[in-house]
Write a protein that holds these residues in place. Structure first.
Motif, mmCIF file in Angstrom:
data_model
loop_
_atom_site.group_PDB
_atom_site.id
_atom_site.type_symbol
_atom_site.label_atom_id
_atom_site.label_comp_id
_atom_site.label_asym_id
_atom_site.label_seq_id
_atom_site.Cartn_x
_atom_site.Cartn_y
_atom_site.Cartn_z
ATOM 1 N N PHE A 108 -0.037 -4.994 9.099
ATOM 2 C CA PHE A 108 0.868 -4.084 8.402
ATOM 3 C C PHE A 108 2.276 -4.116 8.984
ATOM 4 O O PHE A 108 2.470 -4.376 10.173
ATOM 5 N N GLY A 109 3.242 -3.799 8.124
ATOM 6 C CA GLY A 109 4.586 -3.520 8.584
ATOM 7 C C GLY A 109 4.689 -2.087 9.077
ATOM 8 O O GLY A 109 3.703 -1.343 9.083
ATOM 9 N N GLN A 110 5.896 -1.688 9.468
ATOM 10 C CA GLN A 110 6.094 -0.367 10.061
ATOM 11 C C GLN A 110 6.188 0.738 9.019
ATOM 12 O O GLN A 110 6.145 1.923 9.343
ATOM 13 N N SER A 112 -1.956 12.787 1.745
ATOM 14 C CA SER A 112 -3.416 12.844 1.844
ATOM 15 C C SER A 112 -3.960 11.805 2.822
ATOM 16 O O SER A 112 -5.146 11.833 3.161
ATOM 17 N N ARG A 113 -3.120 10.873 3.266
ATOM 18 C CA ARG A 113 -3.419 9.883 4.305
ATOM 19 C C ARG A 113 -4.153 8.644 3.819
ATOM 20 O O ARG A 113 -4.182 7.648 4.531
ATOM 21 N N GLN A 114 -4.781 8.705 2.648
ATOM 22 C CA GLN A 114 -5.540 7.539 2.212
ATOM 23 C C GLN A 114 -4.609 6.420 1.779
ATOM 24 O O GLN A 114 -3.645 6.640 1.051
ATOM 25 N N MET A 115 -4.912 5.215 2.226
ATOM 26 C CA MET A 115 -4.148 4.033 1.823
ATOM 27 C C MET A 115 -4.584 3.630 0.416
ATOM 28 O O MET A 115 -5.760 3.387 0.174
ATOM 29 N N ARG A 133 -0.990 -6.548 -5.373
ATOM 30 C CA ARG A 133 -1.388 -7.660 -4.524
ATOM 31 C C ARG A 133 -0.845 -8.966 -5.098
ATOM 32 O O ARG A 133 -0.775 -9.130 -6.308
ATOM 33 N N TYR A 175 0.845 -1.182 0.000
ATOM 34 C CA TYR A 175 0.000 0.000 0.000
ATOM 35 C C TYR A 175 0.884 1.238 0.000
ATOM 36 O O TYR A 175 1.962 1.266 0.598
ATOM 37 N N LEU A 234 -6.022 -6.989 7.881
ATOM 38 C CA LEU A 234 -4.676 -6.730 7.410
ATOM 39 C C LEU A 234 -3.711 -6.577 8.578
ATOM 40 O O LEU A 234 -4.029 -5.919 9.580
ATOM 41 N N GLN A 264 0.809 5.339 1.002
ATOM 42 C CA GLN A 264 0.074 6.348 1.769
ATOM 43 C C GLN A 264 0.727 7.709 1.556
ATOM 44 O O GLN A 264 1.720 8.049 2.193
ATOM 45 N N PHE A 288 3.632 0.680 2.739
ATOM 46 C CA PHE A 288 3.401 -0.345 3.744
ATOM 47 C C PHE A 288 3.214 -1.699 3.081
ATOM 48 O O PHE A 288 2.443 -1.839 2.125
#
Lengths: 114, 116
Positions: free
Chosen positions: A104-106, A42-45, A50, A37, A102, A39, A91
């Protein structure tokens, strides 16, 4: 429990270069999905790409491709011909098939320089 | 086709207060999941709602609760706010039934909660 590890907190490359982001994961499951993903500020994932674990062929989406090594539990993302708009947090994420959850990694902060 | 809508976009609350965040899923989606993303970290799964019931839950205290309405929209409630609850709260919708080949999440832009 599943865990996802991204060992590169930050990366920086020049525009048009190729960059590879690393991700490893740990699971005892056999059927799962892996995701990258993006980000932006704008913050949207935003889903980049995939991979289904049962597929041996690596997924590709235009300039984005993955190197999926199931035995090594490794899932890296390669961005070719990088563009300024690729600057964002990236991510890596894991989902057991059917779990709809989900892990997630860091994250890796990627900066593309002009 | 509207995506996932979250409100409000920003919120400032005082420690000890209660807060409600709202999420409208993407059209055609029936499942809503909530995530907490602390600054500089990856999102952490809070819980998931399907058919108006909590389907699964992450490692969050009971101060975090939720609700799903018949139109599939959802609320996240946090009671007795702590400074550590300051984070970006992301909502994601998906389709649980029927399961489609591409049932990936669609995320909203999140609500930035600051507890002072």
């Amino acid at each position: 429990a599943q865990t996802v590890t991204q060992s590169q907190p930050e990366m920086s490359v020049q525009e048009a270069e190729t960059v590879t982001l690393s991700c490893t994961y740990d699971t005892s499951e056999n059927n799962y999905y892996l995701f990258w993903y993006k980000q932006p500020p704008s913050r949207q994932m935003i889903l980049v790409i995939r991979q289904e674990a049962y597929k041996q062929q690596n997924a590709t989406e235009n300039r984005f491709s993955v190197n999926f090594q199931k035995a090594a539990k490794s899932f890296s993302l390669k961005i070719s011909d990088s563009q300024l708009g690729d600057t964002a947090m990236y991510f890596c994420a894991f989902m057991t098939v059917g779990a709809q959850k989900l892990v997630f990694g860091q994250g890796t902060r990627l900066t593309i320089n002009p | 086709d509207a995506g996932v809508t979250q409100s409000p976009t920003h919120l400032i609350k005082t420690r000890g207060q209660q807060v409600t965040l709202r999420c409208s899923p993407k059209s055609g989606h029936d499942t809503v999941s909530w995530y907490q993303q602390a600054l500089g970290q990856g999102p952490q799964f809070i819980f998931q709602y399907y058919e108006e019931e909590e389907r699964q839950r992450g490692n969050f205290p009971d101060r975090f609760s939720g609700h799903q309405f018949p139109n599939y929209s959802s609320e996240l409630n946090v009671n007795a706010l702590l400074l550590g609850d300051s984070a970006l709260y992301l909502c994601a919708s998906s389709c649980l039934a029927p399961r489609l080949p591409d049932y990936g999440y669609t995320f909203g832009s999140g609500t930035r909660l600051t507890v002072v």
